[in-house]
Design a protein around this motif. Structure first.
Motif, PDB file in Angstrom:
ATOM      1  N   UNK A   1    -130.215  44.610 -69.057  1.00  0.00           N
ATOM      2  CA  UNK A   1    -131.044  45.445 -69.929  1.00  0.00           C
ATOM      3  C   UNK A   1    -131.205  44.793 -71.294  1.00  0.00           C
ATOM      4  N   UNK A   2    -132.315  45.085 -71.911  1.00  0.00           N
ATOM      5  CA  UNK A   2    -132.560  44.582 -73.249  1.00  0.00           C
ATOM      6  C   UNK A   2    -133.136  45.658 -74.155  1.00  0.00           C
ATOM      7  N   UNK A   3    -133.004  45.403 -75.446  1.00  0.00           N
ATOM      8  CA  UNK A   3    -133.639  46.248 -76.458  1.00  0.00           C
ATOM      9  C   UNK A   3    -134.573  45.376 -77.280  1.00  0.00           C
ATOM     10  N   UNK A   4    -135.752  45.902 -77.548  1.00  0.00           N
ATOM     11  CA  UNK A   4    -136.739  45.240 -78.390  1.00  0.00           C
ATOM     12  C   UNK A   4    -137.211  46.232 -79.440  1.00  0.00           C
ATOM     13  N   UNK A   5    -137.892  45.723 -80.440  1.00  0.00           N
ATOM     14  CA  UNK A   5    -138.496  46.598 -81.439  1.00  0.00           C
ATOM     15  C   UNK A   5    -139.817  46.020 -81.889  1.00  0.00           C
TER      16      UNK A   5
ATOM     17  N   UNK B   1    -145.352  41.477 -83.965  1.00  0.00           N
ATOM     18  CA  UNK B   1    -145.115  41.311 -82.536  1.00  0.00           C
ATOM     19  C   UNK B   1    -143.809  41.993 -82.126  1.00  0.00           C
ATOM     20  N   UNK B   2    -143.721  42.274 -80.845  1.00  0.00           N
ATOM     21  CA  UNK B   2    -142.497  42.846 -80.324  1.00  0.00           C
ATOM     22  C   UNK B   2    -141.365  41.823 -80.467  1.00  0.00           C
ATOM     23  N   UNK B   3    -140.232  42.283 -80.966  1.00  0.00           N
ATOM     24  CA  UNK B   3    -139.121  41.406 -81.324  1.00  0.00           C
ATOM     25  C   UNK B   3    -137.878  41.751 -80.501  1.00  0.00           C
ATOM     26  N   UNK B   4    -137.221  40.720 -80.011  1.00  0.00           N
ATOM     27  CA  UNK B   4    -135.970  40.900 -79.279  1.00  0.00           C
ATOM     28  C   UNK B   4    -134.877  41.383 -80.229  1.00  0.00           C
ATOM     29  N   UNK B   5    -134.117  42.385 -79.805  1.00  0.00           N
ATOM     30  CA  UNK B   5    -132.988  42.885 -80.578  1.00  0.00           C
ATOM     31  C   UNK B   5    -131.675  42.449 -79.940  1.00  0.00           C
ATOM     32  N   UNK B   6    -131.528  42.727 -78.658  1.00  0.00           N
ATOM     33  CA  UNK B   6    -130.310  42.361 -77.968  1.00  0.00           C
ATOM     34  C   UNK B   6    -130.415  42.642 -76.485  1.00  0.00           C
ATOM     35  N   UNK B   7    -129.414  42.160 -75.751  1.00  0.00           N
ATOM     36  CA  UNK B   7    -129.406  42.344 -74.306  1.00  0.00           C
ATOM     37  C   UNK B   7    -127.975  42.489 -73.818  1.00  0.00           C
TER      38      UNK B   7
END
Length: 125
Positions: free
Chosen positions: A34-38, A44-50
């Motif tokens: 699973x991942x979280x983006x914002x 642009x959509x940015x990676x937060x964590x996984x």
């Protein structure tokens, strides 16, 4: 098929904490990372964590390291994003996403097959 529903967003002051939840249904939850983006307005959509399938491995973008923590409860089919020491620049719509083939280190949105609808987080200064 995987269905994802986020919750827990809101309006907070700088320095506060929030915990986002993402409830999954469909495919066996422990079978995918699973991942979280914002995504902030105009950006642009940015990676937060996984997080890996077992929850044993997590990976974060540099700007949230030490402040955000991802965890998962495979029995409940839920992944969490604990956000501490929030800053105005954390303001965005936050999305959880399912990576059926990865191992909890994918940072590209295209690596994720399923997405939630998003939850708004607003941090005031």
């Amino acid at each position: 098929q995987v269905q994802l529903v986020e919750s827990g967003g809101g309006l907070v002051q700088a320095g506060a904490s929030l915990r986002l939840s993402c409830a999954a249904s469909g495919r066996t939850f422990s079978s995918y990372a699973m991942g979280w983006f914002r995504q902030a307005p105009g950006k642009q959509r940015e990676f937060v964590g996984a997080i890996s399938r077992s929850g044993g491995t997590t990976y974060y973008t540099d700007s949230v390291k030490g402040r955000f923590t991802i965890s998962r409860d495979n029995a409940k089919g839920t992944v969490y994003l604990q956000m501490n020491s929030l800053k105005p620049e954390d303001t965005a719509v936050y999305y959880c996403a399912a990576d059926l083939y990865g191992f909890g280190r994918s940072t590209r949105p295209n690596d994720y097959e399923y997405w939630g609808q998003g939850t708004q987080v607003t941090v005031s200064s």
